[in-house]
Design a protein around this motif. Structure first.
Motif, PDB file in Angstrom:
ATOM      1  N   VAL A 100       0.981  -1.060  -0.002  1.00  0.00           N
ATOM      2  CA  VAL A 100      -0.022   0.045  -0.020  1.00  0.00           C
ATOM      3  C   VAL A 100       0.967   1.300  -0.018  1.00  0.00           C
ATOM      4  N   ASP A 101       2.117   1.210   0.733  1.00  0.00           N
ATOM      5  CA  ASP A 101       2.781   2.376   0.800  1.00  0.00           C
ATOM      6  C   ASP A 101       3.697   2.495  -0.590  1.00  0.00           C
ATOM      7  N   VAL A 102       3.715   1.525  -1.187  1.00  0.00           N
ATOM      8  CA  VAL A 102       4.577   1.554  -2.358  1.00  0.00           C
ATOM      9  C   VAL A 102       3.346   2.158  -3.535  1.00  0.00           C
ATOM     10  N   MET A 103       2.462   1.807  -3.272  1.00  0.00           N
ATOM     11  CA  MET A 103       1.287   1.968  -4.402  1.00  0.00           C
ATOM     12  C   MET A 103       0.966   3.566  -4.294  1.00  0.00           C
ATOM     13  N   ASN A 104       0.910   4.020  -2.889  1.00  0.00           N
ATOM     14  CA  ASN A 104       0.590   5.402  -2.652  1.00  0.00           C
ATOM     15  C   ASN A 104       1.556   6.356  -3.381  1.00  0.00           C
ATOM     16  N   LYS A 105       2.910   5.998  -3.206  1.00  0.00           N
ATOM     17  CA  LYS A 105       3.723   6.661  -3.527  1.00  0.00           C
ATOM     18  C   LYS A 105       3.860   6.994  -5.123  1.00  0.00           C
ATOM     19  N   ALA A 106       3.451   5.465  -5.832  1.00  0.00           N
ATOM     20  CA  ALA A 106       3.679   5.527  -7.189  1.00  0.00           C
ATOM     21  C   ALA A 106       2.532   6.478  -7.725  1.00  0.00           C
ATOM     22  N   TYR A 107       1.236   6.183  -7.221  1.00  0.00           N
ATOM     23  CA  TYR A 107      -0.085   6.897  -7.741  1.00  0.00           C
ATOM     24  C   TYR A 107       0.317   8.482  -7.466  1.00  0.00           C
ATOM     25  N   HIS A 108       0.895   8.586  -6.434  1.00  0.00           N
ATOM     26  CA  HIS A 108       1.396  10.120  -6.187  1.00  0.00           C
ATOM     27  C   HIS A 108       2.332  10.741  -7.498  1.00  0.00           C
ATOM     28  N   GLU A 109       3.269   9.834  -7.702  1.00  0.00           N
ATOM     29  CA  GLU A 109       4.291  10.183  -8.635  1.00  0.00           C
ATOM     30  C   GLU A 109       3.680  10.390 -10.010  1.00  0.00           C
ATOM     31  N   LYS A 110       2.960   9.383 -10.394  1.00  0.00           N
ATOM     32  CA  LYS A 110       2.182   9.244 -11.698  1.00  0.00           C
ATOM     33  C   LYS A 110       1.025  10.173 -12.035  1.00  0.00           C
ATOM     34  N   TYR A 111       0.287  10.248 -11.064  1.00  0.00           N
ATOM     35  CA  TYR A 111      -0.938  11.019 -11.216  1.00  0.00           C
ATOM     36  C   TYR A 111      -1.401  12.423  -9.954  1.00  0.00           C
TER      37      TYR A 111
ATOM     38  N   CYS B 275      -1.822  11.952  -7.036  1.00  0.00           N
ATOM     39  CA  CYS B 275      -3.056  11.324  -6.171  1.00  0.00           C
ATOM     40  C   CYS B 275      -2.463  11.622  -4.636  1.00  0.00           C
ATOM     41  N   GLN B 276      -3.570  12.019  -3.596  1.00  0.00           N
ATOM     42  CA  GLN B 276      -3.177  12.414  -2.433  1.00  0.00           C
ATOM     43  C   GLN B 276      -3.579  11.007  -1.783  1.00  0.00           C
ATOM     44  N   PHE B 277      -2.830   9.967  -1.718  1.00  0.00           N
ATOM     45  CA  PHE B 277      -2.848   8.757  -1.025  1.00  0.00           C
ATOM     46  C   PHE B 277      -1.705   8.472   0.031  1.00  0.00           C
ATOM     47  N   THR B 278      -2.331   8.384   1.189  1.00  0.00           N
ATOM     48  CA  THR B 278      -1.394   8.222   2.463  1.00  0.00           C
ATOM     49  C   THR B 278      -1.833   7.100   3.100  1.00  0.00           C
ATOM     50  N   SER B 279      -1.299   6.619   4.099  1.00  0.00           N
ATOM     51  CA  SER B 279      -1.470   5.486   4.975  1.00  0.00           C
ATOM     52  C   SER B 279      -0.913   5.900   6.656  1.00  0.00           C
ATOM     53  N   VAL B 280      -1.804   5.114   7.371  1.00  0.00           N
ATOM     54  CA  VAL B 280      -1.401   5.240   8.994  1.00  0.00           C
ATOM     55  C   VAL B 280      -1.121   3.751   9.370  1.00  0.00           C
ATOM     56  N   ILE B 281      -0.044   3.783  10.113  1.00  0.00           N
ATOM     57  CA  ILE B 281       0.408   2.706  10.885  1.00  0.00           C
ATOM     58  C   ILE B 281      -0.134   2.692  12.518  1.00  0.00           C
ATOM     59  N   PRO B 282      -1.095   2.077  12.797  1.00  0.00           N
ATOM     60  CA  PRO B 282      -1.337   2.056  14.061  1.00  0.00           C
ATOM     61  C   PRO B 282      -0.512   0.699  14.776  1.00  0.00           C
ATOM     62  N   CYS B 283      -0.360   1.063  16.211  1.00  0.00           N
ATOM     63  CA  CYS B 283       0.024  -0.146  16.928  1.00  0.00           C
ATOM     64  C   CYS B 283      -1.263  -0.988  17.010  1.00  0.00           C
ATOM     65  N   ASN B 284      -1.158  -1.760  17.939  1.00  0.00           N
ATOM     66  CA  ASN B 284      -2.506  -3.070  18.195  1.00  0.00           C
ATOM     67  C   ASN B 284      -3.677  -2.461  18.766  1.00  0.00           C
TER      68      ASN B 284
END
Length: 318
Positions: A146-157, A159-168
């Motif tokens: 998901v992190d890789v795709m977020n960066k790829a979508y932003h680079e190409k298009y 897109c403001q796609f990001t992600s969060v990493i919660p603990c448990n």
């Protein structure tokens, strides 16, 4: 006047989705339409169904929580299924978001994506520095992408796609299935069953020594809404309690016992696997943005969670 927003929440009837729903409902937010969907609304592994879902609701923003998830032993037995299903779900949601001009997507990852062999505390720069723990490598690699795709979508298009990493995460509306549930809901369910049968001993799998950070779902809901509207980086952000709030599995079990007012004996079955010993995460990036954010105390959150299950066990996800 603020432009109206339609926020689609995938996995919207799960632990975090229910917490977000409760939060935004209580806040009576204006110019926002929140749509919470589940697997009953669409199979996100299927691109056509995903596209139909987006066409129906026309979201301007997406919080992507949907995933195939499970506990330690479920992951260990089904790495291929966790890999394939989550790759399909994430790819389809981001593709449909791009096709429909969604302004922002916030996807939910997990601290288990971090390398098994690493230094602690882990931070956002270390996600791809080595293989994850072998017990759940399928789920972990799918989430990393998901992190890789977020960066790829932003680079190409752009897109403001990001992600969060919660603990448990834990709290009301959790998954209490003993096979697929995570440690806190599984223990809440097991303790409940023992108490119902008048048992005087309770067995926890493993040594009880592994360390974990736990975040209450109601705290995470507040942070998710903040990320959606205020956090503008493509790079992920860890949403975790402070390092000083890390607890052992033994402490978790004892706190749940206390919440139940259970006086029986606690036993640890050391013949069962512990999984990863620790995965301490740094929330320093979050603290730079929100230095004064107050997390619910662990004992209070556990007490609330146990009380919710006691009242709702008949209809909970068992």
């Amino acid at each position: 006047m603020d432009e109206s927003k339609t926020i689609l929440v995938t996995g919207g009837t799960g632990l975090v989705g229910e917490a977000i729903k409760q939060l935004v409902t209580s806040q009576k937010r204006t110019n926002e339409k929140w749509v919470f969907v589940s697997s009953k609304d669409a199979n996100l592994c299927d691109l056509d169904q995903t596209r139909e879902l987006f066409k129906k609701h026309k979201p301007t923003h997406v919080i992507h929580l949907a995933a195939k998830v499970g506990g330690l032993f479920d992951n260990m037995s089904n790495n291929l299924d966790f890999l394939k299903d989550n790759l399909h779900i994430n790819d389809n949601v981001l593709q449909a978001s791009y096709e429909n001009g969604v302004k922002k997507v916030v996807s939910c990852l997990s601290t288990c994506i971090f390398p098994d062999k690493t230094s602690y505390p882990i931070d956002e720069t270390m996600v791809h520095n080595g293989p994850p723990h072998n017990s759940n490598f399928g789920y972990s690699h799918a989430k990393r992408m998901v992190d890789v795709m977020n960066k790829a979508y932003h680079e190409k298009y752009g897109c403001q796609f990001t992600s969060v990493i919660p603990c448990n995460v834990f709290g009301p509306h959790d998954n209490y299935n003993l096979k697929s549930g995570h440690v806190i809901p599984a223990l809440i369910r097991k303790f409940f069953d023992v108490i119902q049968t008048g048992g005087t001993q309770f067995t926890v799998y493993g040594s009880g020594k592994p360390l974990r950070q736990f975040i209450y779902s109601k705290d995470l809901a507040k942070l998710f809404v903040w990320v959606l509207f205020e956090y503008n980086e493509i790079e992920p952000i860890i949403l975790a309690v402070d390092e000083s709030d890390e607890v052992t599995i033994k402490q978790v079990a004892e706190e749940i016992l206390k919440a139940y007012n259970y006086k029986g004996e606690l036993i640890f079955d050391t013949s069962k696997a512990d999984g990863q010993y620790k995965k301490t995460a740094s929330n320093s990036k979050l603290r730079k943005y929100l230095p004064d954010f107050e997390f619910t105390s662990f004992d209070s959150a556990v007490k609330d969670s146990v009380e919710w299950y006691q009242k709702n066990h008949a209809t909970a996800r068992n």
